[in-house]
Design a protein around this motif. Structure first.
Motif, PDB file in Angstrom:
ATOM      1  N   LYS A   6       0.845  -1.196   0.000  1.00 47.69           N
ATOM      2  CA  LYS A   6       0.000   0.000   0.000  1.00 47.69           C
ATOM      3  C   LYS A   6       0.882   1.249   0.000  1.00 47.69           C
ATOM      4  O   LYS A   6       0.656   2.175  -0.753  1.00 47.69           O
ATOM      5  CB  LYS A   6      -0.904  -0.036   1.234  1.00 47.69           C
ATOM      6  CG  LYS A   6      -1.927   1.056   1.267  1.00 47.69           C
ATOM      7  CD  LYS A   6      -2.950   0.702   2.319  1.00 47.69           C
ATOM      8  CE  LYS A   6      -3.508   1.905   3.033  1.00 47.69           C
ATOM      9  NZ  LYS A   6      -3.944   2.997   2.217  1.00 47.69           N
ATOM     10  N   PHE A  10       1.171   4.165  -2.763  1.00 46.19           N
ATOM     11  CA  PHE A  10       1.076   5.597  -2.481  1.00 46.19           C
ATOM     12  C   PHE A  10       2.254   6.326  -3.098  1.00 46.19           C
ATOM     13  O   PHE A  10       2.104   7.356  -3.729  1.00 46.19           O
ATOM     14  CB  PHE A  10       1.061   5.860  -0.969  1.00 46.19           C
ATOM     15  CG  PHE A  10      -0.320   5.933  -0.401  1.00 46.19           C
ATOM     16  CD1 PHE A  10      -1.148   7.003  -0.708  1.00 46.19           C
ATOM     17  CD2 PHE A  10      -0.795   4.939   0.433  1.00 46.19           C
ATOM     18  CE1 PHE A  10      -2.423   7.076  -0.186  1.00 46.19           C
ATOM     19  CE2 PHE A  10      -2.076   5.011   0.948  1.00 46.19           C
ATOM     20  CZ  PHE A  10      -2.896   6.077   0.646  1.00 46.19           C
ATOM     21  N   ALA A  43      -3.736  11.275  -2.741  1.00 46.15           N
ATOM     22  CA  ALA A  43      -3.654  10.382  -1.583  1.00 46.15           C
ATOM     23  C   ALA A  43      -5.053   9.988  -1.115  1.00 46.15           C
ATOM     24  O   ALA A  43      -5.298   8.828  -0.774  1.00 46.15           O
ATOM     25  CB  ALA A  43      -2.886  11.060  -0.450  1.00 46.15           C
ATOM     26  N   VAL A  44      -5.972  10.938  -1.125  1.00 42.21           N
ATOM     27  CA  VAL A  44      -7.337  10.635  -0.665  1.00 42.21           C
ATOM     28  C   VAL A  44      -8.016   9.677  -1.644  1.00 42.21           C
ATOM     29  O   VAL A  44      -8.624   8.680  -1.240  1.00 42.21           O
ATOM     30  CB  VAL A  44      -8.168  11.939  -0.503  1.00 42.21           C
ATOM     31  CG1 VAL A  44      -9.633  11.618  -0.258  1.00 42.21           C
ATOM     32  CG2 VAL A  44      -7.609  12.778   0.643  1.00 42.21           C
ATOM     33  N   GLU A  46      -6.571   7.653  -3.763  1.00 46.21           N
ATOM     34  CA  GLU A  46      -5.877   6.358  -3.676  1.00 46.21           C
ATOM     35  C   GLU A  46      -6.369   5.563  -2.466  1.00 46.21           C
ATOM     36  O   GLU A  46      -6.607   4.359  -2.538  1.00 46.21           O
ATOM     37  CB  GLU A  46      -4.357   6.629  -3.578  1.00 46.21           C
ATOM     38  CG  GLU A  46      -3.490   5.393  -3.427  1.00 46.21           C
ATOM     39  CD  GLU A  46      -3.272   4.660  -4.749  1.00 46.21           C
ATOM     40  OE1 GLU A  46      -3.778   5.115  -5.787  1.00 46.21           O
ATOM     41  OE2 GLU A  46      -2.613   3.613  -4.715  1.00 46.21           O
ATOM     42  N   ASN A  47      -6.536   6.260  -1.364  1.00 42.76           N
ATOM     43  CA  ASN A  47      -6.997   5.592  -0.138  1.00 42.76           C
ATOM     44  C   ASN A  47      -8.397   5.009  -0.334  1.00 42.76           C
ATOM     45  O   ASN A  47      -8.674   3.867   0.041  1.00 42.76           O
ATOM     46  CB  ASN A  47      -6.984   6.592   1.026  1.00 42.76           C
ATOM     47  CG  ASN A  47      -7.156   5.914   2.363  1.00 42.76           C
ATOM     48  OD1 ASN A  47      -6.423   4.996   2.703  1.00 42.76           O
ATOM     49  ND2 ASN A  47      -8.143   6.334   3.118  1.00 42.76           N
ATOM     50  N   THR A  50      -8.273   1.989  -2.914  1.00 43.74           N
ATOM     51  CA  THR A  50      -7.555   0.754  -2.539  1.00 43.74           C
ATOM     52  C   THR A  50      -8.158   0.074  -1.305  1.00 43.74           C
ATOM     53  O   THR A  50      -7.798  -1.060  -1.001  1.00 43.74           O
ATOM     54  CB  THR A  50      -6.054   1.014  -2.268  1.00 43.74           C
ATOM     55  OG1 THR A  50      -5.927   2.000  -1.245  1.00 43.74           O
ATOM     56  CG2 THR A  50      -5.349   1.472  -3.528  1.00 43.74           C
ATOM     57  N   ARG A  51      -9.050   0.772  -0.591  1.00 39.90           N
ATOM     58  CA  ARG A  51      -9.681   0.113   0.568  1.00 39.90           C
ATOM     59  C   ARG A  51     -10.489  -1.085   0.101  1.00 39.90           C
ATOM     60  O   ARG A  51     -11.234  -0.999  -0.850  1.00 39.90           O
ATOM     61  CB  ARG A  51     -10.617   1.086   1.319  1.00 39.90           C
ATOM     62  CG  ARG A  51     -11.272   0.421   2.545  1.00 39.90           C
ATOM     63  CD  ARG A  51     -12.696   0.900   2.773  1.00 39.90           C
ATOM     64  NE  ARG A  51     -13.549   0.732   1.622  1.00 39.90           N
ATOM     65  CZ  ARG A  51     -14.167  -0.415   1.283  1.00 39.90           C
ATOM     66  NH1 ARG A  51     -14.049  -1.496   2.022  1.00 39.90           N
ATOM     67  NH2 ARG A  51     -14.913  -0.491   0.181  1.00 39.90           N
ATOM     68  N   LEU A 152     -12.066   4.340   6.299  1.00 41.00           N
ATOM     69  CA  LEU A 152     -11.080   4.984   5.423  1.00 41.00           C
ATOM     70  C   LEU A 152      -9.897   5.528   6.207  1.00 41.00           C
ATOM     71  O   LEU A 152      -8.743   5.425   5.764  1.00 41.00           O
ATOM     72  CB  LEU A 152     -11.745   6.105   4.610  1.00 41.00           C
ATOM     73  CG  LEU A 152     -12.676   5.622   3.495  1.00 41.00           C
ATOM     74  CD1 LEU A 152     -13.383   6.798   2.849  1.00 41.00           C
ATOM     75  CD2 LEU A 152     -11.919   4.815   2.449  1.00 41.00           C
ATOM     76  N   SER A 153     -10.170   6.102   7.382  1.00 36.99           N
ATOM     77  CA  SER A 153      -9.026   6.604   8.174  1.00 36.99           C
ATOM     78  C   SER A 153      -8.165   5.429   8.613  1.00 36.99           C
ATOM     79  O   SER A 153      -6.937   5.508   8.620  1.00 36.99           O
ATOM     80  CB  SER A 153      -9.505   7.445   9.366  1.00 36.99           C
ATOM     81  OG  SER A 153     -10.362   6.699  10.192  1.00 36.99           O
ATOM     82  N   TRP A 155      -7.709   2.642   7.022  1.00 34.90           N
ATOM     83  CA  TRP A 155      -6.944   2.169   5.864  1.00 34.90           C
ATOM     84  C   TRP A 155      -5.744   3.067   5.585  1.00 34.90           C
ATOM     85  O   TRP A 155      -4.665   2.601   5.185  1.00 34.90           O
ATOM     86  CB  TRP A 155      -7.863   2.067   4.653  1.00 34.90           C
ATOM     87  CG  TRP A 155      -7.238   1.437   3.442  1.00 34.90           C
ATOM     88  CD1 TRP A 155      -7.182   1.968   2.189  1.00 34.90           C
ATOM     89  CD2 TRP A 155      -6.582   0.158   3.379  1.00 34.90           C
ATOM     90  NE1 TRP A 155      -6.521   1.104   1.352  1.00 34.90           N
ATOM     91  CE2 TRP A 155      -6.149  -0.012   2.053  1.00 34.90           C
ATOM     92  CE3 TRP A 155      -6.315  -0.837   4.318  1.00 34.90           C
ATOM     93  CZ2 TRP A 155      -5.468  -1.150   1.632  1.00 34.90           C
ATOM     94  CZ3 TRP A 155      -5.622  -1.981   3.904  1.00 34.90           C
ATOM     95  CH2 TRP A 155      -5.215  -2.113   2.574  1.00 34.90           C
ATOM     96  N   SER A 156      -5.924   4.381   5.840  1.00 36.55           N
ATOM     97  CA  SER A 156      -4.800   5.307   5.617  1.00 36.55           C
ATOM     98  C   SER A 156      -3.658   5.007   6.578  1.00 36.55           C
ATOM     99  O   SER A 156      -2.529   5.449   6.368  1.00 36.55           O
ATOM    100  CB  SER A 156      -5.263   6.762   5.768  1.00 36.55           C
ATOM    101  OG  SER A 156      -5.418   7.092   7.139  1.00 36.55           O
TER     102      SER A 156
END
Ligand SMILES: Cc1cc2nc3c(=O)[nH]c(=O)nc-3n(C[C@H](O)[C@H](O)[C@H](O)COP(=O)(O)O)c2cc1C
Length: 219
Positions: A6, A10, A43-44, A46-47, A50-51, A152-153, A155-156
């Motif tokens: 991941k 990124f 980045a957002v 992508e996050n 990819t989740r 989502l947070s 996963w980041s």
């Protein structure tokens, strides 16, 4: 390994974005604009993209400081009239998770046939239970937004998650009453969803197909 992948993705996204457009625009790049939002945007996105629902986890519970940040992101989700029509309880106590698992296996013995079966929460060591008021026009919606912010947070931070609707009937069964009571939900609330959290044990699964025809402009 998955977290590394991941992070690598990124990095590729950042480098790719920088290579392709430099910044928000050529003009912006030339001025070395300090308010450039390209990296943040990629980045957002992508996050989000990819989740995936993670269904196998390492045994180690989610670090409580990280979980506090995930909860904070959840409660900053929008809610109708800011009523925050939900209550969240996080459990990482093994006796709770194992106890509910034993009840679920009693009710559905086939669960044990799942590969690497360790617990009823898709092997997650940390579970968030989200409840909503019985009488609320926005509880389902508000709790959905809260849940997605949390996932989502997470996963980041390299933490996997999975919504678990299947947990609710078991938690509402007579046998699980002591566990439901342990959640200490406010009077007049019922469980809406559980969310598994944990550090992924393997590679992220491929994204199940989406139907893009469901959403379009009307001119
Ligand atoms: C309300 C809700 C309930 C869900 N319940 C379960 C469940 O009980 N067990 C499970 O493995 N996945 C469950 N999921 C996960 C979905 O199967 C998953 O989100 C969907 O297949 C899309 O895959 P993705 O999350 O990897 O993009 C649930 C998802 C939602 C939103």
């Amino acid at each position: 390994m998955m977290v590394m992948n991941k992070l690598a993705k990124f990095a590729v996204a950042f480098v790719g974005a920088a290579t392709m457009v430099g910044c928000c625009s050529n003009e912006c790049a030339e001025k070395e604009c300090e308010q450039c939002t390209c990296d943040k945007e990629s980045a957002v996105v992508e996050n989000i993209m990819t989740r995936r629902s993670v269904r196998d986890y390492k045994a180690e519970p989610v670090d409580r400081d990280q979980m506090a940040k995930i909860l904070e992101c959840g409660i900053y989700a929008p809610s109708a009239m800011n009523m925050q029509a939900w209550a969240v309880r996080v459990v990482d106590a093994p006796d709770f998770i194992d106890g509910v698992t034993a009840i679920a296996v009693e009710q559905m013995p086939q669960l044990k046939e799942q590969p690497n079966f360790r617990n009823f929460f898709r092997n997650a060591p940390t579970v968030a239970f989200i409840a909503v008021p019985d009488e609320s026009y926005s509880g389902e919606f508000d709790s959905g937004l809260l849940a997605e912010n949390m996932m989502l947070s997470a996963w980041s931070m390299g933490i996997g998650s999975c919504c678990l609707g299947s947990v609710i009937p078991v938690m509402n069964s007579d046998a699980a009453k002591p566990y439901l009571e342990r959640l200490d939900l406010p009077e007049g609330y019922h469980l809406q969803i559980a969310i598994a959290f944990g550090y992924p044990a393997g590679e992220a699964p491929a994204a199940p197909a989406r139907d893009a025809s469901k959403a379009y402009y009307i001119e």
